[in-house]
Scaffold this active site. Structure first.
Site, PDB file in Angstrom:
ATOM      1  CB  CYS A 142      36.918  -4.151  78.740  1.00 53.34           C
ATOM      2  SG  CYS A 142      35.540  -4.286  77.559  1.00 53.34           S
ATOM      3  CG  HIS A 235      33.474  -4.182  81.988  1.00 48.83           C
ATOM      4  ND1 HIS A 235      34.471  -3.256  82.227  1.00 48.83           N
ATOM      5  CD2 HIS A 235      33.169  -4.081  80.671  1.00 48.83           C
ATOM      6  CE1 HIS A 235      34.753  -2.617  81.100  1.00 48.83           C
ATOM      7  NE2 HIS A 235      33.980  -3.096  80.144  1.00 48.83           N
ATOM      8  CD  GLU A 237      35.570  -3.463  85.850  1.00 55.75           C
ATOM      9  OE1 GLU A 237      35.372  -2.768  84.843  1.00 55.75           O
ATOM     10  OE2 GLU A 237      35.974  -4.652  85.797  1.00 55.75           O
TER      11      GLU A 237
END
Length: 317
Positions: A142, A235, A237
């Protein structure tokens, strides 16, 4: 994969309850293998949430990984206790004489600021410069990806007319690149950002490969041709409820925030969001650890002028 962390790291108990193999330091010392040394430069304000998300997703390979959490010395965290940072984190000065097999640079809530106005920008630049000689492959996430593209290639970010917020569909552009092995032609991933990087700027840089993008969300993934630097704009994760917490937090503050797209069933924030991106997130991190870290790092990574094993990374092209 056994993750090796400090024995008393708070998120360790959560990982163990999820049946994730977290190895204690004593057991790791008795294994006759060379574990991967992975640094995580955690720039997020809620550091324990990010620790849990990244450790959870790093747990899906058979490799043993030793984790070193890093924080910036030039910025004082307001959302994480000093005792937690002092006990579980190191600074760049603590590790600058070491070599790491892999480094993860997370996002940060400073995306609307020019890079040079971020109070720890000089320190981030030192770390990124150091990574050229001391890290086999760096994964930027990011804001970390935008910062890396700006520092390494001079590609600046741009402010979006509205926040890119939700779960979006992406297309794979280079299937033969090892990082994309196992990906479907189209896959989902979360985004939460006010800025992006123009696709045209990535395509103009001869040393970068665009690996996946979205008609709605723009670039998702690109990398340097030698695999030393990988940039993830979203993102992957994130947990199931990360966007939910962000939306409801900002809503409670009275902020003008739109509903995250393609996230809640029937766009009803009272319903449990569907987890639609975890499998591809696992593949992305597993491929990075295997092809760009494990396969490319010599057993004794002792000399900063090492030659990166490019033939191993791109043997399928």
């Amino acid at each position: 994969m056994p993750l090796r962390t400090q024995n008393d790291l708070p998120v360790r108990s959560i990982l163990e309850k999820e049946n994730i193999f977290v190895m204690d330091e004593n057991r790791a010392m008795h294994q006759d293998i060379r574990p991967l040394e992975i640094g995580i430069l955690n720039l997020m304000p809620l550091k324990e949430d990010t620790e849990l998300q990244i450790l959870r997703i790093l747990s899906n390979t058979p490799l043993q990984v030793d984790i070193t959490f890093l924080s910036t010395a030039s910025h004082e965290s307001k959302n994480t206790s000093k005792s937690h940072l002092n006990q579980f984190y190191e600074t760049f000065d603590d590790i600058k004489e070491r070599n790491l097999d892999g480094l993860i640079i997370t996002g940060a809530p400073v995306e609307m600021m020019p890079f040079e106005e971020v109070d720890y920008w000089d320190e981030i630049c030192r770390i990124m410069e150091w990574s050229k000689r001391h890290v086999t492959s760096t994964l930027h996430l990011c804001w970390g990806a935008q910062a890396g593209l700006y520092y390494h290639y001079g590609i600046n970010k741009r402010i979006l007319p509205e926040k890119k917020f939700g779960v979006f569909s992406h297309e794979v552009k280079h299937r033969k690149i090892p990082l994309m092995r196992g990906f479907d032609d189209v896959f989902l991933a979360p985004h939460s950002r006010h800025t992006d990087v123009a696709v045209e700027d990535i395509r103009k840089e001869k040393n970068l490969l665009l690996l996946a993008d979205s008609k709605e969300a723009g670039i998702f993934l690109c990398m340097s041709k030698d695999g030393r630097q990988i940039f993830v704009m979203g993102h992957p994760e994130y947990d199931r409820l990360t966007l939910d917490k962000e939306y409801k937090r900002d809503k409670a503050k009275g902020m003008d925030i739109a509903l995250p797209k393609n996230y809640y069933p029937n766009d009803d924030p009272g319903k449990k969001p569907l987890l639609q991106w975890r499998s591809h997130a696992d593949i992305l991190y597993t491929n990075w650890l295997n092809y760009y870290v494990y396969q490319a790092t010599p057993y004794e990574f002792t000399h900063p002028d090492f030659i990166y094993a490019e033939d191993k990374v791109f043997d399928g092209i």
